[in-house]
Structures are given as C-alpha cells and as structure tokens.
Motif scaffolding. Structure first.
Motif, PDB file in Angstrom:
ATOM      1  N   GLY A 108      44.083  30.811  39.045  1.00 40.24           N
ATOM      2  CA  GLY A 108      44.323  31.997  37.954  1.00 40.24           C
ATOM      3  C   GLY A 108      43.242  31.968  36.914  1.00 40.24           C
ATOM      4  N   PHE A 109      42.792  30.958  36.443  1.00 43.76           N
ATOM      5  CA  PHE A 109      41.466  30.981  35.318  1.00 43.76           C
ATOM      6  C   PHE A 109      40.234  31.557  36.024  1.00 43.76           C
ATOM      7  N   LEU A 110      40.017  31.116  37.304  1.00 47.84           N
ATOM      8  CA  LEU A 110      38.734  31.676  38.072  1.00 47.84           C
ATOM      9  C   LEU A 110      38.901  33.210  38.005  1.00 47.84           C
ATOM     10  N   ARG A 111      40.199  34.001  38.303  1.00 51.68           N
ATOM     11  CA  ARG A 111      40.347  35.233  38.461  1.00 51.68           C
ATOM     12  C   ARG A 111      40.223  35.869  37.174  1.00 51.68           C
ATOM     13  N   LEU A 112      40.714  35.174  36.387  1.00 49.57           N
ATOM     14  CA  LEU A 112      40.642  35.904  34.840  1.00 49.57           C
ATOM     15  C   LEU A 112      39.018  36.009  34.604  1.00 49.57           C
ATOM     16  N   LYS A 113      38.468  34.954  34.930  1.00 50.45           N
ATOM     17  CA  LYS A 113      37.288  34.882  34.521  1.00 50.45           C
ATOM     18  C   LYS A 113      36.273  36.049  35.304  1.00 50.45           C
ATOM     19  N   GLY A 114      36.502  36.296  36.342  1.00 45.10           N
ATOM     20  CA  GLY A 114      36.343  37.306  37.125  1.00 45.10           C
ATOM     21  C   GLY A 114      36.328  38.775  36.529  1.00 45.10           C
ATOM     22  N   PHE A 115      37.469  38.846  35.867  1.00 41.04           N
ATOM     23  CA  PHE A 115      38.098  40.112  34.990  1.00 41.04           C
ATOM     24  C   PHE A 115      37.184  40.231  33.966  1.00 41.04           C
ATOM     25  N   MET A 116      36.877  38.871  33.117  1.00 40.96           N
ATOM     26  CA  MET A 116      35.981  38.965  32.083  1.00 40.96           C
ATOM     27  C   MET A 116      34.656  39.471  32.528  1.00 40.96           C
ATOM     28  N   THR A 117      34.038  39.073  33.514  1.00 40.11           N
ATOM     29  CA  THR A 117      32.719  39.489  34.134  1.00 40.11           C
ATOM     30  C   THR A 117      32.565  40.892  34.176  1.00 40.11           C
ATOM     31  N   ILE A 118      33.731  41.607  34.723  1.00 37.28           N
ATOM     32  CA  ILE A 118      33.650  42.887  35.018  1.00 37.28           C
ATOM     33  C   ILE A 118      33.737  43.605  33.796  1.00 37.28           C
ATOM     34  N   MET A 119      34.431  43.159  32.697  1.00 33.23           N
ATOM     35  CA  MET A 119      34.579  43.778  31.567  1.00 33.23           C
ATOM     36  C   MET A 119      33.044  43.628  30.762  1.00 33.23           C
ATOM     37  N   ASP A 120      32.344  42.780  31.028  1.00 37.72           N
ATOM     38  CA  ASP A 120      31.001  42.513  30.467  1.00 37.72           C
ATOM     39  C   ASP A 120      30.407  43.755  31.016  1.00 37.72           C
ATOM     40  N   SER A 121      30.457  44.067  31.987  1.00 35.57           N
ATOM     41  CA  SER A 121      29.697  45.173  32.664  1.00 35.57           C
ATOM     42  C   SER A 121      29.941  46.726  32.239  1.00 35.57           C
ATOM     43  N   MET A 122      31.315  46.614  31.630  1.00 37.41           N
ATOM     44  CA  MET A 122      31.617  48.154  30.995  1.00 37.41           C
ATOM     45  C   MET A 122      30.854  48.689  29.817  1.00 37.41           C
ATOM     46  N   THR A 123      30.678  49.952  29.931  1.00 36.50           N
ATOM     47  CA  THR A 123      30.193  50.598  28.663  1.00 36.50           C
ATOM     48  C   THR A 123      31.097  50.761  27.443  1.00 36.50           C
ATOM     49  N   GLU A 124      30.633  51.079  26.494  1.00 40.14           N
ATOM     50  CA  GLU A 124      31.807  50.892  25.175  1.00 40.14           C
ATOM     51  C   GLU A 124      32.767  52.163  25.762  1.00 40.14           C
TER      52      GLU A 124
END
Length: 511
Positions: free
Chosen positions: A374-390
């Motif tokens: 679960g932690f690894l997949r949440l980190k994956g979500f965070m990485t995706i949101m790091d790539s988002m524009t404002e």
C-alpha cells in the motif's frame, strides 16, 4: 482488512442482499448460511455460530418483515446486532484513572506477544498523560528481562527488574512498592508466559496477584490459536480474576474470530494490529463490526486525523470535501496523512464502503506485506501528482485521456496507476457528497436545518433498531443530532470533527 478473509466473506454475503432483484426467504437463508460458514472458517465455535443463527432468525421473526418495511435493511440490522452481541460481553472494561495508583498485571500464553503488548500499553497511556512504569516479574523466559528493559527505554517509561532474582512475587512486590511511593499513576507488571498444563506457573501467577492486588488483570490472547483460545482463556480465568483482554496478531490472521469470541467473556480493551509500539488500538464493538462488514469506521478515522492535526495542517480540506470542491491537492493531503499514520492497513479498515474497498484492493492480497504494498502504491500516486500542473492539482474533475497519457510518461508510472488515482479522487468526492446529503454543513457540523424527514428516514434506515429504540425514535434522534450540532459550534474549530465522529459512531461509516 480486519481479520482478513472473514471480513471479505461477510461483505460478500451481505452483498447478496443488494444484488438480488427479489429478496425472498431463499436468498435471506443463503445470506445467513454464508455468514455462519464464514465464522466457522474463522475458527469461531460452532455452538456460538448456531446461537448467532438463531439470534438473527428471532430478530427477523420479531420484525415480521411487514409491508412497507425494507427487507434488506432489516436483515442487515439483524446481522449487525447479532454479531455485536457475539463480540460484546455486556459490561465495560476497567478504566485507569489519573491521580491515583492503578496496578495492571499482564498474563498470557508463551509467545502471545505479552511483553511487547506491555510496552504498547504503557506507550498508549503515556500519550494520554499518565505517569507510567513497568515491572518485569517474568523470571521464567530467558531474555524477558532485557526485552522489556529495551522496550521500556524505546517508549521512554521507567523500568524495574532484578535479573539475578528468581522470585517473581518478591520482584513484583518490590517494583510496585517503589513506583507507588514515587507517585506513578500506572504500574504495569509483566509476568511469565504460561500454558494451561503448567501447574506450577499457574500457581505462581496466583501468588503474584495475591501479593500485589492488581486493579486489572489483563489476559493477552494470540488470535492465531483459533478455537483453542476458549480452553486457554477458561484455564486462566479459573486461577485469577481476568478483567480485561488484549487480542494480538489480528493484522490479517484468518483464525482471529475464535480468539475474539472466546475473549468476550471478559471485555476486550485493545487489539494488536501490527508490531510497532503505536500499532495497538482501543476495541469498540460497534466500530469493529462496522469495519468487519466493510462499512468503515468514520469515528476512528476522524480520531486518527485529529491525532495527526489534519484540521490544523489543512483547514480547508473538510470544507472542500463536504462542499464538492475536493481537488487533487486535497487528495494529496489525505494520502500524505495516511502515509504518516503508521499502519496503512489500520487506516484502510476505517475507510467507509467503496473507498475502503478501493484501498484494500490496492494493497493486494498478501496480508503480511499489505502495509508495504500500500505504501509503495501511495508513493506512486504522489509521483504522479508531482507531475501535475497547478491547474490539474486544483481540478475537481477527472482528467482527460490526453492528460492521463502525459502524466504516465512524465511520472514514469503505468497509465493504470493514473486511472487508479482518478478513481481514488472520484470515490473521495462521492463520499463528501454523501456526508453533505446526510445533513452536514461545510464546517463538518451536523446542520439542523438539513435534518428534514427524508434525511432522517435515511439515517434511521442505517441504524441498528436497538440503538434507535434507546434514542426514542425519529424525534429523539433529531433532538440528539441538534444537541451535537450545538456542541460542535460551541467547540469552534473542532466542531466539524466532532460532528463527523458522531455520525461515524452511529452508522459505522454510512454502510
């Protein structure tokens, strides 16, 4: 999920109530049969399962499923009430009080996790403001002295023991006297692990109890022993007056049902849900059953978020959630909180309905590695949101296919992960809409103006009948909710969390 497979099987059984077009006696009997089979497979005693079956039948006969009554709601309520009765001893556990000496004696089987639980117990009450200390009266197991000494140092509570002394009665008495004179609120005495065949150790346990006169004797029960828990618990009770129980190793174990039911002849006070010193939670029958049936535990979730100061760190989050303005930035705040909470599995159990199911599925089927996955997949979500524009982070709508592809490339994640993130956002947004529909205003308080008859009927349909009767029907429930709303406003910033917690306690997450 709580008790792993048992929770999933109970959820699947109750799911038949919703999926069946025509809810006749055949479907109802099949649901009851599936529930009983799931409990037997979780090592619950067959006689107790038969009693549960009869309890459900009696409840349904009493309601008579008359014309105009919702059959699905009545069956669900009968199941919840029967399970609650099975897991509840009917009287409260001992509650230590600050400002006076509380002597707590721990007993249990060898290998049940007793010594670690002593440190968890001390850690829990230390955070509540108690002045805690631990005494090692386990002179039988090699390494018990050093283990408890190290654990006490890790949770920063004073320790007493005599490594060379082999008289547990003398050690326990000396430790209790010393810490009593020093004004400690909570003195926790660890004793030797023993088995029902260990006659000498059982007599020794009684001698320790007779010497220190504990206010509470806590039996630590390993959930993995299943139905054998009944005989072991009985053997301990015949020697000393066990007044509380802690059930350990519940994080995903299939046989935990037998231990829980055996334990309920004495009140369960805590559940061990992991190895960390903070991975022990207070047992509440209603919250436990709600989580077991996949309904979540909003009350527990809110308490956890309060503990982590979520409202102070992200004051706009609750308002956005209930006003339909829940953005990906808000989702990020929620997920960051989950990652900081200790046990992800514990947090996921508290999530209501589809939200909880989504995150459990995300953790995979391996209970032993659920937190890690679960932690690894949440980190994956965070990485995706790091790539988002404002603009994307502040969006309340699902992302377009073009943006999904761009985010997958930019974050190095598979497009399925991006779609999963969108689904998580959609589920949280829907949850916020449901809270608003149940009469919760933007601050999170229960809004009396929203408590119209239609909303009240919806709330009542989600409640166990016994609780509703105690409340005085619709009128009594409406008065109580108005009082809660008034109290919430009086508490200022904490009012919103209080309102949500109250709803969670009554409905177990909305079912």
């Amino acid at each position: 999920m709580v008790l792993g497979d048992l929770g999933s099987k109970l959820v699947d059984a109750l799911g038949k109530l919703q999926s069946s077009m025509l809810l006749d006696d055949g479907i109802i009997n099949q649901v009851i049969k599936d529930i009983c089979l799931a409990l037997i497979q979780a090592d619950v005693n067959i006689q107790q399962v038969n009693e549960l079956r009869q309890s459900i039948k009696r409840s349904l006969d009493a309601n008579a499923i008359a014309a105009g009554h919702n059959k699905r709601v009545l069956v669900r309520q009968a199941v919840v009430e029967a399970l609650s009765k099975m897991f509840d001893p009917g009287h409260p556990p001992f509650q230590p009080k600050r400002g006076r000496t509380n002597i707590i004696m721990f007993v249990g089987l060898q290998g049940s996790g007793k010594t670690t639980t002593v440190a968890k117990y001390a850690n829990f009450y230390k955070k509540k403001g108690f002045k805690c200390a631990v005494v090692c009266a386990d002179t039988f197991r090699a390494g018990a002295f050093s283990q408890l000494q190290q654990n006490a140092a890790k949770v920063r509570v004073p320790f007493y023991g005599e490594q060379e002394n082999k008289d547990p009665v003398a050690i326990a008495l000396a430790g209790v006297r010393m810490f009593t004179e020093e004004g400690f609120d909570l003195i926790i005495v660890d004793t030797s692990g023993r088995h029902m065949q260990d006659t000498e150790l059982f007599e020794e346990m009684k001698q320790v109890a007779d010497a220190i006169h504990p206010n509470d004797i806590v039996f630590v029960m390993d959930s993995s022993i299943g139905q054998a828990a009944h005989d072991q618990a009985l053997a301990f009770r015949q020697k000393v007056n066990i007044t509380s129980v802690v059930v350990t190793k519940l994080d995903g174990h299939a046989k935990g049902g037998g231990a829980l039911v055996a334990a309920t002849q004495s009140p369960i006070v805590f559940l061990g849900v992991g190895e960390g010193f903070d991975q022990m939670e207070l047992f509440n029958t209603h919250s436990f059953i709600s989580r077991l049936l996949g309904m979540g535990d909003v009350q527990g979730l809110v308490a956890k978020m309060e503990e982590m100061d979520l409202e102070k760190k992200h004051p706009e989050l609750i308002q956005n959630l209930t006003e339909g303005r829940f953005t990906y930035k808000d989702l990020r705040s929620v997920l960051e909180t989950f990652m900081q909470a200790g046990s992800l599995t514990q947090m996921m159990d508290m999530m209501p309905g589809p939200v909880g199911k989504f995150f459990h599925d995300m953790q995979g089927g391996d209970a032993a590695n659920a937190d890690r996955e679960g932690f690894l997949r949440l980190k994956g979500f965070m990485t995706i949101m790091d790539s988002m524009t404002e603009e994307e982070l502040n969006s309340v709508k699902p992302l377009t296919a073009t943006r999904v592809s761009r985010l997958a490339r930019g974050s190095g994640q598979h497009s399925r992960m991006v779609q999963a993130l969108i689904e998580a956002h959609k589920l949280f947004s829907r949850f916020g809409s449901q809270l608003k529909g149940l009469g919760i205003n933007p601050a999170g308080d229960i809004n009396p103006r929203n408590l119209n008859p239609q909303t009240m009927r919806k709330m009542m349909s989600m409640m166990p009948q016994q609780a509703l009767k105690q409340m005085g029907g619709m009128g009594g429930m409406q008065n109580m909710l108005k009082q809660m709303a008034s109290m919430g406003r009086g508490m200022g910033g904490m009012g919103g969390m209080g309102g949500l917690g109250g709803l969670g306690g009554m409905f177990g997450g909305g079912g």
